[in-house]
Design an enzyme around this catalytic site. Structure first.
Site, PDB file in Angstrom:
ATOM      1  N   HIS A  23      15.490  -7.125   3.010  1.00 46.02           N
ATOM      2  CA  HIS A  23      14.787  -7.974   2.117  1.00 46.02           C
ATOM      3  C   HIS A  23      15.548  -9.247   2.033  1.00 46.02           C
ATOM      4  CE1 HIS A  23      12.714  -4.256  -0.195  1.00 46.02           C
ATOM      5  NE2 HIS A  23      12.180  -4.600   1.071  1.00 46.02           N
ATOM      6  N   HIS A  79       3.033   3.093   4.966  1.00 45.49           N
ATOM      7  CA  HIS A  79       3.488   1.766   4.331  1.00 45.49           C
ATOM      8  C   HIS A  79       3.601   0.656   5.267  1.00 45.49           C
ATOM      9  CE1 HIS A  79       5.756  -0.684   1.686  1.00 45.49           C
ATOM     10  NE2 HIS A  79       6.935  -0.382   2.043  1.00 45.49           N
ATOM     11  N   GLU A  81       4.902  -2.360   4.715  1.00 44.32           N
ATOM     12  CA  GLU A  81       6.087  -3.422   4.967  1.00 44.32           C
ATOM     13  C   GLU A  81       6.778  -3.610   6.264  1.00 44.32           C
ATOM     14  OE1 GLU A  81       8.835  -2.545   1.857  1.00 44.32           O
ATOM     15  OE2 GLU A  81       9.655  -4.675   1.682  1.00 44.32           O
ATOM     16  N   ASP A  83       9.144  -3.750   8.044  1.00 47.59           N
ATOM     17  CA  ASP A  83      10.011  -2.846   8.606  1.00 47.59           C
ATOM     18  C   ASP A  83       9.340  -1.718   9.350  1.00 47.59           C
ATOM     19  OD1 ASP A  83       9.703  -2.380   5.811  1.00 47.59           O
ATOM     20  OD2 ASP A  83      11.531  -1.099   5.791  1.00 47.59           O
ATOM     21  N   HIS A 146       7.374   2.566  -2.743  1.00 47.35           N
ATOM     22  CA  HIS A 146       7.616   1.533  -4.034  1.00 47.35           C
ATOM     23  C   HIS A 146       6.624   0.285  -4.097  1.00 47.35           C
ATOM     24  CE1 HIS A 146       9.954  -1.403  -1.182  1.00 47.35           C
ATOM     25  NE2 HIS A 146       9.301  -0.603  -0.472  1.00 47.35           N
ATOM     26  N   ASP A 165       9.492   5.238   2.524  1.00 48.44           N
ATOM     27  CA  ASP A 165      10.813   5.011   1.886  1.00 48.44           C
ATOM     28  C   ASP A 165      11.406   6.020   0.976  1.00 48.44           C
ATOM     29  OD1 ASP A 165      10.948   2.176   3.272  1.00 48.44           O
ATOM     30  OD2 ASP A 165       9.405   1.578   1.794  1.00 48.44           O
ATOM     31  N   TYR A 193      20.136   3.380  -2.757  1.00 47.64           N
ATOM     32  CA  TYR A 193      18.811   2.893  -2.323  1.00 47.64           C
ATOM     33  C   TYR A 193      17.957   3.184  -3.646  1.00 47.64           C
ATOM     34  CZ  TYR A 193      14.498   2.753   0.757  1.00 47.64           C
ATOM     35  OH  TYR A 193      13.504   2.611   1.413  1.00 47.64           O
ATOM     36  N   HIS A 226      13.856   5.671   6.719  1.00 54.53           N
ATOM     37  CA  HIS A 226      15.251   5.026   6.837  1.00 54.53           C
ATOM     38  C   HIS A 226      16.157   6.173   6.690  1.00 54.53           C
ATOM     39  CE1 HIS A 226      13.733   0.942   6.569  1.00 54.53           C
ATOM     40  NE2 HIS A 226      13.121   1.236   5.164  1.00 54.53           N
TER      41      HIS A 226
HETATM   42 FE1  FEO Z   1       9.149  -0.558   1.673  1.00 64.77          FE
HETATM   43 FE2  FEO Z   1      11.318   0.402   4.185  1.00 64.77          FE
HETATM   44  O1  FEO Z   1       9.925  -0.474   3.423  1.00 64.77           O
END
Ligand code: FEO
Length: 396
Positions: A23, A79, A81, A83, A146, A165, A193, A226
């Site tokens: 981030h 998701h 995002e 990544d 999230h 996530d 996390y 992750h």
């Molecule tokens: Fe919310 Fe691993 O991205």
């Protein structure tokens, strides 16, 4: 490198050993991370999520070694995002018509990121996708866990929850499964996390877990996006999340301080001594804000029942590290934690009232007006700090 995680599911993600911030500079990743993508091969072939943009080419090349891309029937984007979606633009150049299953917010996010009109299929909680005679995917929206678009995908038959996530950790490991890694490292990364990313959404975490549990779906594996996959007693991380989401605290007081010529540091250490004198059981931890990783500090604040924030006065204000930390904790929104301020000053002494105000804005339960001391603490000043520490304990 692809790794089979069950009869029908293969991990096709990327382990990022070099990652040290995430981030932007907002989240430290001392132990790297991974972007987990999964390939399901049943009567239908499904790709769940991809990897971060810098690894897009490597990802697509590796995927081609594993499968003819034209055999992919569906893509699931849990998701948007980057990544997890970063390899989609490259992948979709090769297979532009493959449908992408995601939430309505997922469509907005993916369009917002990539400005492409891919073949989106919007799904809601309870929607199902047949992938074989025994297996299907069930989608579960996980709004604000999230991001607004976040979603879980559950695979029947193999009983795998692809949680994206949630339940993840920024933790690079070649071991891939929770039972094969160092448990201390794993839980350090899992709680960090949670503390830094999920605390603002704790009430939603509790509700979502209760909702998922109410479906009575057997879960043999939680395949996160992750870190490691929870296959050994996956309920353990669900139980931890319920605990962490419930205004978590340990018997810990954390003192964070920032200091110019060590006067505020001496105050911090004397206050800690007073706390220990008053309560032999409580864990007291001290961190110099100026030299400590902010996310590690947030993790310690997350564990604390009370915090003390100390800072010298400079230019009628507070030091920059303290200002940044206070902005961060305000955003995170800790609840049910007691707090107070302290600090040394030379002539004007604004720091303690300013921090006190910031603690209140961040919804800490401020127990008193704090302790200010002029110049370096002498013996009398040190005794005042110890007494302040003893009194602080009595106010918790
Ligand atoms: Fe919310 Fe691993 O991205």
């Amino acid at each position: 490198m692809a790794i089979k995680i069950s009869d029908k599911v293969t991990w096709v993600g990327k382990i990022d050993w070099e990652l040290r911030t995430f981030h932007g500079e907002e989240y430290s990743t001392h132990r790297g991370s991974s972007y987990n993508s999964y390939l399901i091969r049943d009567e239908k072939t499904v790709l769940i999520d991809t990897v971060w943009t810098p690894f897009a080419e490597e990802f697509v090349q590796n995927l081609k070694k594993e499968i003819d891309l034209n055999e992919i029937d569906y893509i699931v984007s849990n998701h948007a995002e980057v990544d997890h979606s970063g390899a989609l633009p490259l992948l979709m150049k090769e297979i532009p018509h493959v449908p992408i299953y995601c939430t309505a917010n997922g469509v907005k996010s993916l369009k917002g990121h990539y400005h492409q009109d891919w073949n989106f299929v919007e799904v809601k909680t309870g929607d199902e996708l047949e992938i074989g005679k025994d297996n299907k995917l069930i989608f579960i929206e996980a709004r604000m866990l999230h991001w607004p678009d976040s979603m879980f995908t559950y695979m029947t038959g193999e009983n795998i929850l692809f949680s994206n996530d949630a339940f993840g950790q920024h933790y690079a490991s070649n071991k891939l499964f929770n039972d094969l890694v160092d448990q201390c490292e794993l839980y350090q990364e899992a709680i960090k996390y949670y503390a830094n990313i999920l605390t603002p959404f704790s009430p939603l975490v509790t509700n979502k877990i209760k909702e998922v549990l109410s479906f009575n779906l057997p879960v043999d594996m939680i395949a996160t996006s992750h870190g490691v996959i929870w296959r050994d007693n996956p309920a353990q991380i669900i139980e931890k999340y319920l605990e962490w989401a419930d205004n978590y605290q340990e018997n810990q007081i954390t003192i964070v301080y920032e200091t110019m010529w060590d006067a505020t540091k001496k105050m911090a250490e004397a206050i800690a001594e007073g706390i220990r004198e008053a309560d032999k059981d409580v864990t007291v931890k001290l961190y110099n804000i100026g030299i400590t990783d902010k996310n590690d500090m947030v993790t310690q604040l997350f564990k604390s029942k009370a915090i003390l924030v100390g800072c010298s006065t400079v230019n009628k204000s507070i030091m920059s590290g303290t200002g940044a930390l206070m902005a961060m904790v305000k955003g995170i929104g800790f609840k049910k934690k007691k707090a107070a301020a302290f600090g040394s000053y030379g002539w004007s002494g604004e720091s303690v009232p300013m921090i006190t105000e910031k603690l209140k804005e961040a919804k800490f339960e401020v127990v008193d007006d704090g302790l200010s001391l002029l110049w370096q603490p002498d013996d009398e000043g040190i005794e005042k700090c110890k007494e302040y520490g003893r009194q602080f304990v009595s106010k918790l």
